[in-house]
Design a protein around this motif. Structure first.
Motif, PDB file in Angstrom:
ATOM      1  N   ASP A   1       0.875  -1.162   0.000  1.00  0.00           N
ATOM      2  CA  ASP A   1       0.000   0.000   0.000  1.00  0.00           C
ATOM      3  C   ASP A   1       0.919   1.220   0.000  1.00  0.00           C
TER       4      ASP A   1
ATOM      5  N   VAL B   1      -8.642  -1.531   2.189  1.00  0.00           N
ATOM      6  CA  VAL B   1      -9.217  -0.534   3.093  1.00  0.00           C
ATOM      7  C   VAL B   1      -9.686  -1.233   4.360  1.00  0.00           C
TER       8      VAL B   1
ATOM      9  N   ILE C   1      -6.585   5.437 -11.446  1.00  0.00           N
ATOM     10  CA  ILE C   1      -7.117   4.789 -10.246  1.00  0.00           C
ATOM     11  C   ILE C   1      -7.041   5.801  -9.112  1.00  0.00           C
ATOM     12  N   LEU C   2      -8.190   6.095  -8.539  1.00  0.00           N
ATOM     13  CA  LEU C   2      -8.259   7.087  -7.470  1.00  0.00           C
ATOM     14  C   LEU C   2      -8.127   6.462  -6.093  1.00  0.00           C
ATOM     15  N   LYS C   3      -8.631   5.228  -5.946  1.00  0.00           N
ATOM     16  CA  LYS C   3      -8.545   4.533  -4.665  1.00  0.00           C
ATOM     17  C   LYS C   3      -8.638   3.043  -4.931  1.00  0.00           C
ATOM     18  N   LYS C   4      -7.812   2.281  -4.236  1.00  0.00           N
ATOM     19  CA  LYS C   4      -7.862   0.827  -4.355  1.00  0.00           C
ATOM     20  C   LYS C   4      -8.628   0.264  -3.166  1.00  0.00           C
ATOM     21  N   TYR C   5      -9.701  -0.458  -3.475  1.00  0.00           N
ATOM     22  CA  TYR C   5     -10.473  -1.104  -2.421  1.00  0.00           C
ATOM     23  C   TYR C   5     -10.011  -2.549  -2.227  1.00  0.00           C
TER      24      TYR C   5
ATOM     25  N   ASP D   1      -7.058  -5.343  -4.157  1.00  0.00           N
ATOM     26  CA  ASP D   1      -6.028  -5.521  -5.180  1.00  0.00           C
ATOM     27  C   ASP D   1      -5.431  -6.915  -5.037  1.00  0.00           C
TER      28      ASP D   1
ATOM     29  N   GLU E   1       4.136   8.826  -3.194  1.00  0.00           N
ATOM     30  CA  GLU E   1       3.160   9.305  -4.175  1.00  0.00           C
ATOM     31  C   GLU E   1       3.306   8.468  -5.441  1.00  0.00           C
TER      32      GLU E   1
ATOM     33  N   ASP F   1       0.356   4.316  -0.542  1.00  0.00           N
ATOM     34  CA  ASP F   1      -0.156   5.483   0.181  1.00  0.00           C
ATOM     35  C   ASP F   1       0.285   5.446   1.640  1.00  0.00           C
ATOM     36  N   LYS F   2       0.141   4.289   2.280  1.00  0.00           N
ATOM     37  CA  LYS F   2       0.544   4.150   3.680  1.00  0.00           C
ATOM     38  C   LYS F   2       2.056   4.238   3.849  1.00  0.00           C
TER      39      LYS F   2
END
Length: 162
Positions: free
Chosen positions: A54, A150, A138-142, A144, A61, A56-57
């Protein structure tokens, strides 16, 4: 289900598998599991091992885009040559031949939307066999690769007590 298929299903969701644990789960010994995995690696049934991150975590960027590509297939090579040209770019994560309105689905990653857009306009679009492209960011991965990305939400229903 045969042992190879069981091993593959397990490794697909847990590539850091402990051979002893896997052997116990399959009701066999470690040597058998190790030999099967080794044979499947040699046969290219197992093509590689990956870690799902992940970003983002991790504070990195990263922009991921899915690009639909319509191409003119080449005589006697079909889509293979153009797919090879595309997958050789280091920015490209995956290339799939798909059915529907487009021929190829390309996944790529970059540092910014601009960088990804520039790749499409400067490197992908000018290729002779490419007719059109459509880019989706892709704006957000729910979820993968089978992993929920999430936190699971708790039920928002009120607890009823007698």
């Amino acid at each position: 289900m045969d042992i190879r298929r069981k091993i593959l299903k397990y490794l697909e969701t847990n590539s850091k598998a402990d051979l002893g644990e896997l052997a116990v789960l399959l009701g066999t010994d470690e040597v058998t599991v190790a030999n099967e995995i080794s044979a499947m690696e040699k046969e290219k049934i197992i093509c590689g091992y990956h870690t799902l991150i992940d970003w983002d975590k991790a504070g990195v960027e990263l922009v991921t885009a899915l690009i639909e590509v319509r191409v003119t297939p080449q005589r006697e090579r079909g889509f293979d040559r153009i797919a090879e040209r595309i997958y050789n770019y280091p920015e490209v994560s995956a290339v799939y031949l798909i059915s529907g309105g487009y021929d190829l689905l390309v996944t790529l990653e970059g540092k910014t939307l601009k960088e990804v857009s520039q790749f499409v306009s400067d490197k992908l679009a000018p290729v002779d066999s490419i007719i059109t492209t459509s880019t989706y960011f892709i704006l957000k991965k729910y979820k993968d690769h089978g992993t929920v990305m999430v936190p699971r939400t708790k039920s928002e229903r009120m607890l009823v007590t007698p």
